[in-house]
Design a protein around this motif. Structure first.
Motif, PDB file in Angstrom:
ATOM      1  N   ARG A 210       7.174  -7.972  -5.062  1.00 44.89           N
ATOM      2  CA  ARG A 210       8.456  -7.998  -4.659  1.00 44.89           C
ATOM      3  C   ARG A 210       8.269  -7.032  -3.602  1.00 44.89           C
ATOM      4  O   ARG A 210       8.420  -7.427  -1.923  1.00 44.89           O
ATOM      5  CB  ARG A 210       9.110  -6.920  -4.899  1.00 44.89           C
ATOM      6  N   ALA A 211       6.848  -5.807  -3.155  1.00 45.85           N
ATOM      7  CA  ALA A 211       6.388  -4.696  -2.018  1.00 45.85           C
ATOM      8  C   ALA A 211       5.451  -5.883  -1.186  1.00 45.85           C
ATOM      9  O   ALA A 211       5.619  -5.721   0.101  1.00 45.85           O
ATOM     10  CB  ALA A 211       5.894  -3.787  -3.146  1.00 45.85           C
ATOM     11  N   HIS A 212       4.665  -7.515  -1.598  1.00 42.64           N
ATOM     12  CA  HIS A 212       4.331  -7.998  -0.372  1.00 42.64           C
ATOM     13  C   HIS A 212       5.211  -8.278   0.437  1.00 42.64           C
ATOM     14  O   HIS A 212       4.612  -8.972   1.349  1.00 42.64           O
ATOM     15  CB  HIS A 212       2.932  -8.616  -1.193  1.00 42.64           C
ATOM     16  N   LYS A 213       5.820  -8.989  -0.058  1.00 36.06           N
ATOM     17  CA  LYS A 213       7.187  -9.737   0.212  1.00 36.06           C
ATOM     18  C   LYS A 213       7.604  -8.775   1.143  1.00 36.06           C
ATOM     19  O   LYS A 213       8.186  -9.577   2.395  1.00 36.06           O
ATOM     20  CB  LYS A 213       8.012 -10.522  -0.854  1.00 36.06           C
TER      21      LYS A 213
ATOM     22  N   CYS B 259       0.829  -1.694   4.055  1.00 34.09           N
ATOM     23  CA  CYS B 259       0.893  -0.699   2.962  1.00 34.09           C
ATOM     24  C   CYS B 259       0.847   0.606   2.803  1.00 34.09           C
ATOM     25  O   CYS B 259       1.017   1.775   2.245  1.00 34.09           O
ATOM     26  CB  CYS B 259       1.364  -1.585   1.592  1.00 34.09           C
ATOM     27  N   ARG B 260       0.393   1.323   4.647  1.00 35.13           N
ATOM     28  CA  ARG B 260       0.834   2.667   4.455  1.00 35.13           C
ATOM     29  C   ARG B 260       2.174   3.220   5.338  1.00 35.13           C
ATOM     30  O   ARG B 260       3.143   2.354   5.835  1.00 35.13           O
ATOM     31  CB  ARG B 260      -0.650   2.978   5.407  1.00 35.13           C
TER      32      ARG B 260
ATOM     33  N   CYS C 224       7.613   1.690   3.353  1.00 32.60           N
ATOM     34  CA  CYS C 224       6.634   1.229   2.929  1.00 32.60           C
ATOM     35  C   CYS C 224       5.751   2.530   2.001  1.00 32.60           C
ATOM     36  O   CYS C 224       5.435   3.918   2.810  1.00 32.60           O
ATOM     37  CB  CYS C 224       6.630   0.948   4.078  1.00 32.60           C
ATOM     38  N   GLY C 225       4.462   2.283   1.384  1.00 36.99           N
ATOM     39  CA  GLY C 225       4.136   3.273   0.735  1.00 36.99           C
ATOM     40  C   GLY C 225       4.708   3.853   0.204  1.00 36.99           C
ATOM     41  O   GLY C 225       3.797   4.979  -0.534  1.00 36.99           O
ATOM     42  N   VAL C 226       6.076   3.859  -0.210  1.00 35.32           N
ATOM     43  CA  VAL C 226       6.491   5.490  -1.058  1.00 35.32           C
ATOM     44  C   VAL C 226       6.973   4.701  -2.059  1.00 35.32           C
ATOM     45  O   VAL C 226       8.124   3.840  -2.057  1.00 35.32           O
ATOM     46  CB  VAL C 226       7.112   5.718   0.109  1.00 35.32           C
ATOM     47  N   ALA C 227       6.484   4.603  -3.279  1.00 36.50           N
ATOM     48  CA  ALA C 227       7.107   4.901  -4.569  1.00 36.50           C
ATOM     49  C   ALA C 227       8.192   5.476  -5.359  1.00 36.50           C
ATOM     50  O   ALA C 227       8.908   6.263  -3.929  1.00 36.50           O
ATOM     51  CB  ALA C 227       6.121   4.234  -5.815  1.00 36.50           C
ATOM     52  N   GLN C 228       8.678   5.409  -6.289  1.00 36.04           N
ATOM     53  CA  GLN C 228       9.590   5.722  -6.617  1.00 36.04           C
ATOM     54  C   GLN C 228       9.753   6.522  -8.046  1.00 36.04           C
ATOM     55  O   GLN C 228       8.306   5.994  -8.504  1.00 36.04           O
ATOM     56  CB  GLN C 228      11.091   5.291  -6.692  1.00 36.04           C
TER      57      GLN C 228
END
Length: 365
Positions: A122-125, A188-189, A361-365
């Motif tokens: 999903r992140a790439h999308k 994705c920075r 962008c570039g920050v997860a959870q």
């Protein structure tokens, strides 16, 4: 031989007569329009170059993701547009606006998802979606500048040309920023606008549980010295802002309004002269959407009389959509402490909602 003073007098008179002749015939205005048009064309070609580079890089990313008909998708989305809802009748305007925005987003997602392999993360999308949006924006900017330049030349409109010439430095600067932002999202920075989600990420390190209250949005529960804190942010690490307003509203309703504080954390555009990374506190919902998400938070807070506060980290528009500056990253640590201190001011057993607003962008959870 004539005296030097006489020669100067003759030259001065000739220049004055030439000036009067140009003024009465309008030649001076035509000369200025020619110079302005030349300068505008130079800037316009730069913007065209940014748009072409953006389209090329977006195509490369889509092809790496094995997207079918990548050329067709880019061609269709770069010409995509939104029509604003009727504003002379304000009834439910935010609902209509939210519907139009959501319709556009879902259309883009369907176009991309239908051509993507099922195993693409999903992140790439999400990153590809933002790159398509940048391509759309640069293409639109270029066409608008070209339209006004050609219109002013066609109608010999001196004032329209002058306004466009005066605005071109800002338009060119923003176009270059969008071009630079393409590299940030491609890799994705974290961006400057990710300050809010980064604060939420830091708070969610010791989360008890995690769930999705709205599309592309996550919520987690943490305990801060006996105070229940529900932290909301966009679902990372892909480039998305989620639906924080809808998420806050749903959480408040699920808790039946038994919330003692709603605190939003977001990036804010600094004024000239202000320092990047400066922190400010205030009241209200700190969120820069067109309206639907912000009003959802305001309505939830107003319905139950919940205090609505905000903390912002200031930065320029360029810093907001490109690589996160070091000063902003350092300010995030300070804001985390400020959020914890503000929560501790609540009585034990209280419930607070902290929403980290921005592109994750570039920050997860």
């Amino acid at each position: 031989m004539q005296e030097p003073s006489n020669v100067l007098d003759v030259i001065t008179q000739l220049m004055f007569m030439a000036f009067l002749l140009m003024a009465f015939t309008g030649a001076d205005a035509r000369l200025r329009m020619y110079i302005w048009a030349k300068n505008i064309r130079v800037k316009m070609e730069e913007i065209k170059g940014y748009a072409e580079e953006s389209e090329k890089e977006t195509l490369e990313v889509l092809k790496k993701l094995n997207v079918k008909n990548a050329d067709e998708i880019v061609r269709r989305i770069k010409e995509f547009f939104h029509i604003s809802p009727v504003d002379i009748e304000p009834t439910d305007i935010t609902k209509r606006m939210a519907h139009i925005i959501r319709t556009g987003q879902e259309r883009w997602e369907r176009l991309l998802s239908s051509s993507l392999p099922e195993d693409v993360p999903r992140a790439h999308k999400h990153n590809a979606m933002v790159m398509l949006e940048i391509t759309n924006s640069l293409n639109t900017i270029y066409k608008i500048v070209r339209h006004y330049l050609l219109t002013s030349l066609k109608t010999n409109n001196f004032f329209l040309m002058m306004q466009l010439w005066m605005l071109m430095p800002m338009i060119s600067k923003m176009s270059k920023t969008l071009r630079d932002a393409l590299d940030t999202f491609k890799n994705c920075r974290p961006v400057g606008d990710g300050a809010g989600p980064l604060v939420a990420f830091r708070l969610l390190i010791n989360k008890k549980r995690l769930w999705r209250p709205a599309k592309d949005t996550v919520a987690g529960e943490v305990d801060i010295e006996g105070r229940r804190v529900i932290v909301i942010k966009a679902e990372g690490p892909g480039a998305t802002v989620g639906s924080p307003g809808e998420a806050v509203q749903r959480v408040v309703e699920e808790l039946r309004g038994k919330v003692d504080l709603i605190l939003t954390v977001d990036a804010a555009l600094k004024l000239e002269g202000e320092e990047t990374g400066q922190i400010a506190e205030g009241s209200g919902a700190a969120i820069g959407d067109p309206g639907p998400e912000k009003i959802a938070i305001e309505r939830a807070a107003t319905k139950y009389g919940i205090p609505l506060e905000a903390i912002v980290i200031k930065m320029s528009a360029e810093e907001a959509i490109t690589d996160m500056p070091e000063k902003v990253a350092k300010a995030v640590d300070l804001v985390v402490q400020k959020v914890i201190e503000r929560v501790k001011e609540l009585p034990k057993g209280a419930t607070a909602i902290v929403a980290g607003i921005g592109n994750t962008c570039g920050v997860a959870q």
